[in-house]
Design a protein around this motif. Structure first.
Motif, PDB file in Angstrom:
ATOM      1  N   VAL A 173      33.547  60.245  29.678  1.00  0.00           N
ATOM      2  CA  VAL A 173      32.801  61.323  30.495  1.00  0.00           C
ATOM      3  C   VAL A 173      31.313  61.418  30.198  1.00  0.00           C
ATOM      4  O   VAL A 173      31.085  61.288  29.041  1.00  0.00           O
ATOM      5  CB  VAL A 173      33.690  62.583  30.456  1.00  0.00           C
ATOM      6  N   GLN A 174      30.564  61.440  31.106  1.00  0.00           N
ATOM      7  CA  GLN A 174      29.141  61.992  30.778  1.00  0.00           C
ATOM      8  C   GLN A 174      28.917  63.514  30.988  1.00  0.00           C
ATOM      9  O   GLN A 174      29.351  64.008  32.141  1.00  0.00           O
ATOM     10  CB  GLN A 174      28.170  61.026  31.737  1.00  0.00           C
ATOM     11  N   LEU A 175      28.139  64.053  30.082  1.00  0.00           N
ATOM     12  CA  LEU A 175      27.846  65.436  30.483  1.00  0.00           C
ATOM     13  C   LEU A 175      26.547  65.663  30.567  1.00  0.00           C
ATOM     14  O   LEU A 175      25.730  65.378  29.911  1.00  0.00           O
ATOM     15  CB  LEU A 175      28.522  66.202  29.276  1.00  0.00           C
ATOM     16  N   VAL A 176      26.149  66.606  31.478  1.00  0.00           N
ATOM     17  CA  VAL A 176      24.964  66.978  31.605  1.00  0.00           C
ATOM     18  C   VAL A 176      24.465  68.519  31.869  1.00  0.00           C
ATOM     19  O   VAL A 176      25.110  69.196  32.737  1.00  0.00           O
ATOM     20  CB  VAL A 176      24.109  66.447  32.899  1.00  0.00           C
ATOM     21  N   GLU A 177      23.945  69.159  30.870  1.00  0.00           N
ATOM     22  CA  GLU A 177      23.779  70.614  30.880  1.00  0.00           C
ATOM     23  C   GLU A 177      22.526  70.914  31.716  1.00  0.00           C
ATOM     24  O   GLU A 177      21.540  70.225  31.836  1.00  0.00           O
ATOM     25  CB  GLU A 177      23.636  71.507  29.377  1.00  0.00           C
ATOM     26  N   SER A 178      22.535  72.111  32.194  1.00  0.00           N
ATOM     27  CA  SER A 178      21.498  72.839  32.796  1.00  0.00           C
ATOM     28  C   SER A 178      21.745  74.202  32.896  1.00  0.00           C
ATOM     29  O   SER A 178      22.609  74.814  32.625  1.00  0.00           O
ATOM     30  CB  SER A 178      21.360  72.317  34.392  1.00  0.00           C
ATOM     31  N   SER A 206      30.741  63.698  34.732  1.00  0.00           N
ATOM     32  CA  SER A 206      31.152  62.661  35.606  1.00  0.00           C
ATOM     33  C   SER A 206      31.893  61.747  34.903  1.00  0.00           C
ATOM     34  O   SER A 206      32.173  61.522  33.526  1.00  0.00           O
ATOM     35  CB  SER A 206      29.582  61.944  35.947  1.00  0.00           C
ATOM     36  N   GLY A 207      33.033  61.102  35.448  1.00  0.00           N
ATOM     37  CA  GLY A 207      33.766  60.311  35.094  1.00  0.00           C
ATOM     38  C   GLY A 207      35.226  61.008  35.114  1.00  0.00           C
ATOM     39  O   GLY A 207      35.568  61.519  36.383  1.00  0.00           O
ATOM     40  N   ARG A 208      35.791  61.300  34.148  1.00  0.00           N
ATOM     41  CA  ARG A 208      37.335  61.826  34.061  1.00  0.00           C
ATOM     42  C   ARG A 208      37.015  63.128  34.377  1.00  0.00           C
ATOM     43  O   ARG A 208      36.007  63.777  34.130  1.00  0.00           O
ATOM     44  CB  ARG A 208      38.017  61.479  32.976  1.00  0.00           C
ATOM     45  N   THR A 209      38.165  63.748  35.099  1.00  0.00           N
ATOM     46  CA  THR A 209      37.988  65.356  35.319  1.00  0.00           C
ATOM     47  C   THR A 209      38.079  66.095  34.025  1.00  0.00           C
ATOM     48  O   THR A 209      38.860  65.579  33.237  1.00  0.00           O
ATOM     49  CB  THR A 209      39.178  65.701  36.128  1.00  0.00           C
ATOM     50  N   VAL A 210      37.390  67.390  34.345  1.00  0.00           N
ATOM     51  CA  VAL A 210      37.240  68.047  32.934  1.00  0.00           C
ATOM     52  C   VAL A 210      38.429  68.778  32.647  1.00  0.00           C
ATOM     53  O   VAL A 210      38.716  69.054  31.383  1.00  0.00           O
ATOM     54  CB  VAL A 210      36.085  69.265  32.901  1.00  0.00           C
ATOM     55  N   SER A 211      39.639  68.767  33.660  1.00  0.00           N
ATOM     56  CA  SER A 211      40.724  69.385  33.175  1.00  0.00           C
ATOM     57  C   SER A 211      41.466  68.560  32.233  1.00  0.00           C
ATOM     58  O   SER A 211      42.532  69.037  31.630  1.00  0.00           O
ATOM     59  CB  SER A 211      41.490  69.646  34.394  1.00  0.00           C
ATOM     60  N   ARG A 212      41.194  67.368  31.976  1.00  0.00           N
ATOM     61  CA  ARG A 212      41.945  66.501  31.085  1.00  0.00           C
ATOM     62  C   ARG A 212      41.390  66.589  29.519  1.00  0.00           C
ATOM     63  O   ARG A 212      41.758  66.112  28.554  1.00  0.00           O
ATOM     64  CB  ARG A 212      41.631  64.974  31.362  1.00  0.00           C
ATOM     65  N   TYR A 213      40.258  67.450  29.549  1.00  0.00           N
ATOM     66  CA  TYR A 213      39.533  67.462  28.271  1.00  0.00           C
ATOM     67  C   TYR A 213      39.626  68.741  27.432  1.00  0.00           C
ATOM     68  O   TYR A 213      39.762  69.890  28.443  1.00  0.00           O
ATOM     69  CB  TYR A 213      38.083  67.098  28.472  1.00  0.00           C
ATOM     70  N   GLY A 214      39.499  68.917  26.296  1.00  0.00           N
ATOM     71  CA  GLY A 214      39.059  70.122  25.560  1.00  0.00           C
ATOM     72  C   GLY A 214      37.704  70.343  25.890  1.00  0.00           C
ATOM     73  O   GLY A 214      36.874  69.295  25.611  1.00  0.00           O
ATOM     74  N   ASN A 270      34.004  69.831  39.104  1.00  0.00           N
ATOM     75  CA  ASN A 270      34.100  69.182  37.677  1.00  0.00           C
ATOM     76  C   ASN A 270      32.993  69.549  36.832  1.00  0.00           C
ATOM     77  O   ASN A 270      32.132  69.031  36.194  1.00  0.00           O
ATOM     78  CB  ASN A 270      33.960  67.624  37.946  1.00  0.00           C
ATOM     79  N   THR A 271      32.850  71.064  36.692  1.00  0.00           N
ATOM     80  CA  THR A 271      31.636  71.486  35.983  1.00  0.00           C
ATOM     81  C   THR A 271      32.392  72.678  35.191  1.00  0.00           C
ATOM     82  O   THR A 271      33.278  73.550  35.593  1.00  0.00           O
ATOM     83  CB  THR A 271      30.682  72.359  36.924  1.00  0.00           C
ATOM     84  N   VAL A 272      31.837  72.847  33.915  1.00  0.00           N
ATOM     85  CA  VAL A 272      32.135  73.936  32.841  1.00  0.00           C
ATOM     86  C   VAL A 272      31.065  74.831  32.962  1.00  0.00           C
ATOM     87  O   VAL A 272      29.819  74.346  32.841  1.00  0.00           O
ATOM     88  CB  VAL A 272      32.389  73.367  31.732  1.00  0.00           C
TER      89      VAL A 272
END
Length: 127
Positions: free
Chosen positions: A2-7, A25-33, A80-82
Motif C-alpha cells: 500500500v502507498q500512503l499520502v498524507e494531506s 492506494s493498493g490494498r484497502t485500508v480495512s485490511r491494515y492496522g 480508502n482514506t484514514v
C-alpha cells in the motif's frame, strides 16, 4: 502493498482544528492496522492514534494520553482514506504527522509494528 499520502496539514492558531487525511492506494485500508504518529523538531517520533477493524462493524481505537479527547481517528473505506480530526490544538501539537499501515492488521502504539509510511504533513500551531 500500500502507498500512503498524507494531506491537510498547515498553520493554525491555538484552539483551532485541522483534519488530516491519509489516502491509500493498493490494498484497502480495512485490511491494515492504521496509525498516526508525529515528530516534533529535535524529538523522537511518537504515537498519536491507531485503529483496526476487528469485525464487520467494530473496530479498536487507541490514543496517546496527550491527544485523548481532542483527536479522533476514523476511516472512509469507500474512499480508502484514514482521517485524523484534531480539535483544540495546542502549540505542543506542532510536528510532522505521519500515517502508517501495519499489514498484520493490528492497532499498535509501536512504530516498529508498521510496514508502510507516508511522507508526512506539517502541522504548526501558533500561540
Amino acid at each position: 502493498q500500500v502507498q500512503l499520502v498524507e494531506s491537510g496539514g498547515g498553520l493554525v492558531q491555538a484552539g483551532g482544528s485541522l483534519r488530516l487525511s491519509c489516502a491509500a492506494s493498493g490494498r484497502t485500508v480495512s485490511r491494515y492496522g492504521m496509525g498516526w504518529f508525529r515528530q516534533a523538531p529535535g524529538k523522537e517520533r511518537e504515537f498519536v492514534a491507531a485503529f483496526n477493524w476487528s469485525g464487520r462493524s467494530t473496530y479498536t481505537v487507541y490514543y496517546a494520553d496527550s491527544v485523548k479527547g481532542r483527536f479522533t481517528i476514523s476511516s472512509d473505506n469507500a474512499k480508502n482514506t484514514v482521517y485524523l480530526q484534531m480539535n483544540s490544538l495546542k502549540p505542543e501539537d506542532t510536528a510532522v504527522y505521519y500515517c502508517a499501515a501495519d499489514q498484520a492488521g493490528l492497532a499498535s502504539r509501536s512504530e516498529g509494528q508498521y510496514d508502510y509510511w507516508g511522507q508526512g504533513t506539517q502541522v504548526t500551531v501558533s500561540s
